[in-house]
Design a protein around this motif. Sequence first.
Motif, PDB file in Angstrom:
ATOM      1  N   VAL A  67       0.397   9.503  -4.734  1.00 42.13           N
ATOM      2  CA  VAL A  67       0.431  10.776  -4.023  1.00 42.13           C
ATOM      3  C   VAL A  67       1.637  11.605  -4.434  1.00 42.13           C
ATOM      4  O   VAL A  67       1.566  12.822  -4.486  1.00 42.13           O
ATOM      5  CB  VAL A  67       0.388  10.550  -2.494  1.00 42.13           C
ATOM      6  N   ALA A  68       2.734  10.933  -4.740  1.00 45.46           N
ATOM      7  CA  ALA A  68       3.913  11.665  -5.194  1.00 45.46           C
ATOM      8  C   ALA A  68       3.714  12.195  -6.606  1.00 45.46           C
ATOM      9  O   ALA A  68       4.479  13.017  -7.073  1.00 45.46           O
ATOM     10  CB  ALA A  68       5.157  10.786  -5.118  1.00 45.46           C
ATOM     11  N   ASP A  69       2.675  11.731  -7.259  1.00 48.69           N
ATOM     12  CA  ASP A  69       2.306  12.265  -8.569  1.00 48.69           C
ATOM     13  C   ASP A  69       1.984  13.747  -8.402  1.00 48.69           C
ATOM     14  O   ASP A  69       1.314  14.156  -7.460  1.00 48.69           O
ATOM     15  CB  ASP A  69       1.078  11.492  -9.080  1.00 48.69           C
TER      16      ASP A  69
ATOM     17  N   LEU B 197       0.824  -1.201   0.000  1.00 46.85           N
ATOM     18  CA  LEU B 197       0.000   0.000   0.000  1.00 46.85           C
ATOM     19  C   LEU B 197       0.862   1.256   0.000  1.00 46.85           C
ATOM     20  O   LEU B 197       0.590   2.211  -0.727  1.00 46.85           O
ATOM     21  CB  LEU B 197      -0.953   0.005   1.195  1.00 46.85           C
ATOM     22  N   VAL B 198       1.912   1.265   0.805  1.00 46.52           N
ATOM     23  CA  VAL B 198       2.806   2.425   0.854  1.00 46.52           C
ATOM     24  C   VAL B 198       3.403   2.686  -0.522  1.00 46.52           C
ATOM     25  O   VAL B 198       3.390   3.814  -1.014  1.00 46.52           O
ATOM     26  CB  VAL B 198       3.915   2.238   1.908  1.00 46.52           C
ATOM     27  N   LYS B 199       3.916   1.651  -1.160  1.00 45.92           N
ATOM     28  CA  LYS B 199       4.511   1.827  -2.491  1.00 45.92           C
ATOM     29  C   LYS B 199       3.474   2.317  -3.492  1.00 45.92           C
ATOM     30  O   LYS B 199       3.749   3.194  -4.305  1.00 45.92           O
ATOM     31  CB  LYS B 199       5.147   0.521  -2.957  1.00 45.92           C
ATOM     32  N   ASP B 200       2.266   1.766  -3.423  1.00 48.59           N
ATOM     33  CA  ASP B 200       1.191   2.178  -4.317  1.00 48.59           C
ATOM     34  C   ASP B 200       0.818   3.637  -4.077  1.00 48.59           C
ATOM     35  O   ASP B 200       0.716   4.428  -5.016  1.00 48.59           O
ATOM     36  CB  ASP B 200      -0.012   1.262  -4.098  1.00 48.59           C
ATOM     37  N   LEU B 201       0.625   4.013  -2.808  1.00 47.02           N
ATOM     38  CA  LEU B 201       0.229   5.382  -2.493  1.00 47.02           C
ATOM     39  C   LEU B 201       1.322   6.390  -2.799  1.00 47.02           C
ATOM     40  O   LEU B 201       1.040   7.484  -3.275  1.00 47.02           O
ATOM     41  CB  LEU B 201      -0.195   5.492  -1.033  1.00 47.02           C
TER      42      LEU B 201
ATOM     43  N   GLN C  87      -9.226  12.045 -14.280  1.00 42.90           N
ATOM     44  CA  GLN C  87      -8.531  10.791 -13.962  1.00 42.90           C
ATOM     45  C   GLN C  87      -7.962  10.814 -12.544  1.00 42.90           C
ATOM     46  O   GLN C  87      -8.076   9.831 -11.800  1.00 42.90           O
ATOM     47  CB  GLN C  87      -7.396  10.537 -14.959  1.00 42.90           C
ATOM     48  N   THR C  88      -7.353  11.918 -12.172  1.00 41.16           N
ATOM     49  CA  THR C  88      -6.731  12.026 -10.846  1.00 41.16           C
ATOM     50  C   THR C  88      -7.790  12.011  -9.751  1.00 41.16           C
ATOM     51  O   THR C  88      -7.634  11.320  -8.735  1.00 41.16           O
ATOM     52  CB  THR C  88      -5.867  13.296 -10.760  1.00 41.16           C
ATOM     53  N   LEU C  89      -8.875  12.741  -9.961  1.00 41.10           N
ATOM     54  CA  LEU C  89      -9.949  12.760  -8.973  1.00 41.10           C
ATOM     55  C   LEU C  89     -10.582  11.381  -8.818  1.00 41.10           C
ATOM     56  O   LEU C  89     -10.876  10.946  -7.702  1.00 41.10           O
ATOM     57  CB  LEU C  89     -11.016  13.786  -9.363  1.00 41.10           C
ATOM     58  N   ARG C  90     -10.768  10.665  -9.913  1.00 46.15           N
ATOM     59  CA  ARG C  90     -11.338   9.310  -9.853  1.00 46.15           C
ATOM     60  C   ARG C  90     -10.441   8.371  -9.052  1.00 46.15           C
ATOM     61  O   ARG C  90     -10.924   7.560  -8.260  1.00 46.15           O
ATOM     62  CB  ARG C  90     -11.549   8.744 -11.257  1.00 46.15           C
ATOM     63  N   GLN C  91      -9.129   8.464  -9.282  1.00 43.64           N
ATOM     64  CA  GLN C  91      -8.206   7.597  -8.544  1.00 43.64           C
ATOM     65  C   GLN C  91      -8.214   7.941  -7.063  1.00 43.64           C
ATOM     66  O   GLN C  91      -8.205   7.059  -6.210  1.00 43.64           O
ATOM     67  CB  GLN C  91      -6.784   7.703  -9.108  1.00 43.64           C
ATOM     68  N   MET C  92      -8.256   9.229  -6.742  1.00 39.67           N
ATOM     69  CA  MET C  92      -8.313   9.645  -5.346  1.00 39.67           C
ATOM     70  C   MET C  92      -9.619   9.183  -4.692  1.00 39.67           C
ATOM     71  O   MET C  92      -9.626   8.768  -3.540  1.00 39.67           O
ATOM     72  CB  MET C  92      -8.153  11.165  -5.238  1.00 39.67           C
ATOM     73  N   GLU C  93     -10.707   9.223  -5.451  1.00 35.35           N
ATOM     74  CA  GLU C  93     -11.986   8.727  -4.946  1.00 35.35           C
ATOM     75  C   GLU C  93     -11.908   7.225  -4.701  1.00 35.35           C
ATOM     76  O   GLU C  93     -12.361   6.723  -3.669  1.00 35.35           O
ATOM     77  CB  GLU C  93     -13.095   9.046  -5.949  1.00 35.35           C
ATOM     78  N   ARG C  94     -11.315   6.508  -5.629  1.00 36.47           N
ATOM     79  CA  ARG C  94     -11.179   5.052  -5.491  1.00 36.47           C
ATOM     80  C   ARG C  94     -10.388   4.693  -4.234  1.00 36.47           C
ATOM     81  O   ARG C  94     -10.717   3.737  -3.537  1.00 36.47           O
ATOM     82  CB  ARG C  94     -10.491   4.459  -6.713  1.00 36.47           C
ATOM     83  N   ASP C  95      -9.377   5.471  -3.934  1.00 38.21           N
ATOM     84  CA  ASP C  95      -8.547   5.220  -2.762  1.00 38.21           C
ATOM     85  C   ASP C  95      -9.200   5.701  -1.468  1.00 38.21           C
ATOM     86  O   ASP C  95      -8.625   5.548  -0.389  1.00 38.21           O
ATOM     87  CB  ASP C  95      -7.173   5.887  -2.921  1.00 38.21           C
ATOM     88  N   GLY C  96     -10.380   6.303  -1.579  1.00 38.61           N
ATOM     89  CA  GLY C  96     -11.073   6.768  -0.383  1.00 38.61           C
ATOM     90  C   GLY C  96     -10.576   8.105   0.131  1.00 38.61           C
ATOM     91  O   GLY C  96     -10.864   8.470   1.273  1.00 38.61           O
TER      92      GLY C  96
END
Length: 137
Positions: free
Chosen positions: A35-37, A27-31, A72-81
């Motif tokens: 997030v570093a994006d 999860l850390v690597k994924d986030l 796209q960015t908002l959708r990914q942030m929504e998916r991650d909660g």
Amino acid sequence: MSLPSAVASPAAHDAYPDDLDPRVEALVKDLIGKVADKWTLIILEVLTEHGEQRFSRLGDLVGGISQKMLTQTLRQMERDGLLIRTIHPVIPPRVEYRLTELGLSLSEAFCGVWIWAAKHLEEVDRARQAFDERAKG
């Protein structure tokens, strides 16, 4: 697995279990990748500073982002909660975005992302599963 030196400090290490779930590392690597994006970090910062925003205003505050990339960015942030997308039933539709408690906690604890991931692993997993189920239906 070894923890980064900032996390492996004696004070920070007390918050870490000895038998760290390997999913926390994943999860850390994924986030960190998300997030570093550039856009995710800027959106996180804008919503932390300005609170709930309409799509168009958020794009203005972020600056230099295309509508496609913002979506796209908002959708990914929504998916991650990390944020909530609210669609108001008016003509034309009004869509607003705000950080969840999970998003706010990431903003507050960005430097401590390892500890944050350990604390919220299950919550992110549930948010992702719920999002994926909604997307299917």
